[in-house]
Scaffold this motif. Structure first.
Motif: not given
Length: 52
Positions: A3-8, A11-13, A20-30
């Motif tokens: 997702c975009p960095p501002k939404l990280s 989504w983590r919340d 939910v098992a998973g991770a949040v990664v910003s678009l630029g670092k994906a």
């Protein structure tokens, strides 16, 4: 979740709140984050990833 960095934080919340098992990664670092996670998961080296 990619997702975009501002939404990280949002989504983590959500992942934590709904357990939910998973991770949040910003678009630029994906690309680099996904490469590292795939490498760890499958025991691949950087050379193996470039071949994919």
């Amino acid at each position: 979740m990619i997702c975009p960095p501002k939404l990280s934080p949002m989504w983590r919340d959500y992942l934590a709140r709904y357990q939910v098992a998973g991770a949040v990664v910003s678009l630029g670092k994906a690309p680099e984050e996904i490469d590292e996670r795939v490498a760890r998961l499958y025991g691949l080296s950087a050379a193996d990833l470039k071949a994919l």
